[in-house]
Design a protein around this motif. Structure first.
Motif, PDB file in Angstrom:
ATOM      1  N   LYS A 194       4.417   0.766  -4.875  1.00 27.52           N
ATOM      2  CA  LYS A 194       3.617   0.729  -6.107  1.00 27.52           C
ATOM      3  C   LYS A 194       4.456   1.166  -7.307  1.00 27.52           C
ATOM      4  O   LYS A 194       4.408   0.538  -8.383  1.00 27.52           O
ATOM      5  N   ARG A 195       5.248   2.222  -7.134  1.00 24.50           N
ATOM      6  CA  ARG A 195       6.088   2.704  -8.232  1.00 24.50           C
ATOM      7  C   ARG A 195       7.221   1.722  -8.537  1.00 24.50           C
ATOM      8  O   ARG A 195       7.596   1.544  -9.696  1.00 24.50           O
ATOM      9  N   TYR A 196       7.742   1.096  -7.499  1.00 26.02           N
ATOM     10  CA  TYR A 196       8.788   0.085  -7.672  1.00 26.02           C
ATOM     11  C   TYR A 196       8.251  -1.078  -8.521  1.00 26.02           C
ATOM     12  O   TYR A 196       8.899  -1.528  -9.466  1.00 26.02           O
ATOM     13  N   MET A 197       7.066  -1.560  -8.190  1.00 26.28           N
ATOM     14  CA  MET A 197       6.471  -2.674  -8.929  1.00 26.28           C
ATOM     15  C   MET A 197       6.127  -2.271 -10.364  1.00 26.28           C
ATOM     16  O   MET A 197       6.202  -3.091 -11.288  1.00 26.28           O
ATOM     17  N   GLN A 198       5.762  -1.010 -10.550  1.00 30.95           N
ATOM     18  CA  GLN A 198       5.507  -0.528 -11.915  1.00 30.95           C
ATOM     19  C   GLN A 198       6.789  -0.587 -12.737  1.00 30.95           C
ATOM     20  O   GLN A 198       6.769  -0.977 -13.916  1.00 30.95           O
ATOM     21  N   ASP A 213       0.798  -1.217   0.000  1.00 24.32           N
ATOM     22  CA  ASP A 213       0.000   0.000   0.000  1.00 24.32           C
ATOM     23  C   ASP A 213       0.837   1.276   0.000  1.00 24.32           C
ATOM     24  O   ASP A 213       0.282   2.374  -0.117  1.00 24.32           O
ATOM     25  N   GLU A 214       2.150   1.137   0.120  1.00 24.82           N
ATOM     26  CA  GLU A 214       3.002   2.325   0.149  1.00 24.82           C
ATOM     27  C   GLU A 214       3.313   2.792  -1.268  1.00 24.82           C
ATOM     28  O   GLU A 214       3.500   1.985  -2.181  1.00 24.82           O
TER      29      GLU A 214
END
Length: 283
Positions: free
Chosen positions: A81-85, A76-77
Motif C-alpha cells: 500500500k505504501r509502495y503504491m502511494q 493487502d500488505e
C-alpha cells in the motif's frame, strides 16, 4: 564528461524481502561505474521495502525499484500500500508543472506490481520457473526507446521468475499511454503465451520483466553454487545449464545488456536533473 557539482540523489528500492540475491550488487556496480565514468556527484540510498517497510520520500531525483521473490498479488500488505502511494506521488509530480521530472526504473517484481496497478495484463504463476540467459525480442519499434538504444534484436538478458505478466490489454495500454517494447522468445513448440518483457509505462516510468542489472561474474557465482546448479539441472536439464555458463563468456550477450540499458536510463534521468545542455548525454 560532466563536472557539474550538483548532487544527484538516487533511491534504490530493495524488494528482495531479505532473500540473498545478485540484483542489488548489480545495481550498486552500475551506479558506481556510472558515477566514476561521468564524474558525477551521484549518491544513492537503499530502502528495504518488503522486509522493513522502508520507503523513500520525494526528495530523490530518480528511483530504481528491484526484482524480488514470490507472488506480486500483495495488495493487502502494508508495504505494498505504501509502495503504491509512492508511485501515485511520483506520477502526480511528473504530471504537474514541477520540474525536474523524476524517472523510475521497475525491474521484474516491481514491473509486475506496475502491470497489476495499471491492469496491463494477466498476472499468473508460471507452469515452471523461468531461469537463464535468454533472448528478448523487440516489438512495436521498442528498439527506438531511449533506454533500449544500442541493443540488438534479439538481445540477451537474465530471466528469473516464477510469476509472469501475459496477454496485454490493449485498452489499458491506451488508457495510460503505455507501450509494449519487448516480449520473451518465441517457442513454436509450446502452446503458451509469450510474457511481456519491457514496457514504457509513460515518459518517465519504464520497466523490464528481466534483469538488466545482472552481470556475468555474479551470474557465474550463482550458477556454480552447488544447490543452484542442481536446481537448474533438475528444472532445465544439464545441456541448458552448460549453455548458460557458455553464454556468460560472450560479452555481446549479458555484459552488453548490463552496460547498456540501465546506463541509458541513468543518462536520460540525470540529463533531466542537470538540464538538456548537459554534456553527459554525449559522453
Amino acid at each position: 564528461m560532466t563536472t557539474d557539482p550538483r548532487e544527484i540523489k538516487v533511491a534504490v528500492l530493495d524488494l528482495y524481502n531479505g532473500i540473498e540475491n545478485q540484483g542489488m550488487r548489480g545495481f550498486d556496480e552500475i551506479l558506481r561505474r556510472f558515477k566514476s565514468d561521468k564524474n558525477l556527484n551521484l549518491t544513492w540510498q537503499v530502502f528495504n521495502v518488503r522486509q522493513k517497510n522502508e520507503l523513500p520520500g520525494m526528495e530523490f531525483d530518480l528511483y530504481i525499484s528491484s526484482g524480488g521473490p514470490g507472488n506480486p498479488l500483495t495488495e493487502d500488505e502494508e508495504w505494498d500500500k505504501r509502495y503504491m502511494q509512492l508511485i501515485d506521488e511520483l506520477e502526480a509530480w511528473n504530471n504537474s508543472d514541477t520540474t525536474p521530472k523524476k524517472h523510475v526504473l521497475f525491474v521484474c517484481h516491481s514491473f509486475q506490481l506496475l502491470c497489476r496497478k495499471y491492469k496491463l495484463g494477466e498476472i499468473s504463476l508460471r507452469r515452471s520457473p523461468s531461469f537463464g540467459i535468454l533472448p528478448v525480442h523487440f516489438v512495436n519499434g521498442g528498439e527506438s526507446d531511449p533506454a533500449m538504444a544500442g541493443l540488438a534484436d534479439p538481445f540477451y538478458a537474465v530471466d528469473s521468475r516464477s510469476w509472469q505478466v501475459v496477454h496485454p490489454d490493449e485498452q489499458a495500454f491506451e488508457k495510460i499511454g503505455a507501450k509494449l517494447l519487448a516480449i520473451e522468445k518465441e517457442r513454436p513448440y509450446v502452446d503458451l503465451p509469450r510474457a511481456m518483457m519491457a514496457i514504457r509505462f509513460n515518459k518517465y516510468f519504464i520497466g523490464t520483466q528481466f534483469h538488466p542489472e545482472a552481470n556475468p561474474e555474479g551470474m557465474k557465482l550463482h550458477l556454480l553454487n552447488a544447490e543452484k546448479k542442481q536446481q537448474v539441472i533438475d528444472e532445465h536439464g544439464e545441456h541448458k545449464y552448460n549453455e548458460m555458463l557458455e553464454r556468460l563468456d560472450h560479452p555481446e550477450m549479458l555484459l552488453h545488456t548490463q552496460r547498456t540499458l540501465i546506463p541509458n536510463f541513468l543518462r536520460e534521468a540525470v540529463e533531466e536533473v542537470l538540464g538538456k545542455e548537459s554534456v553527459i548525454c554525449k559522453s
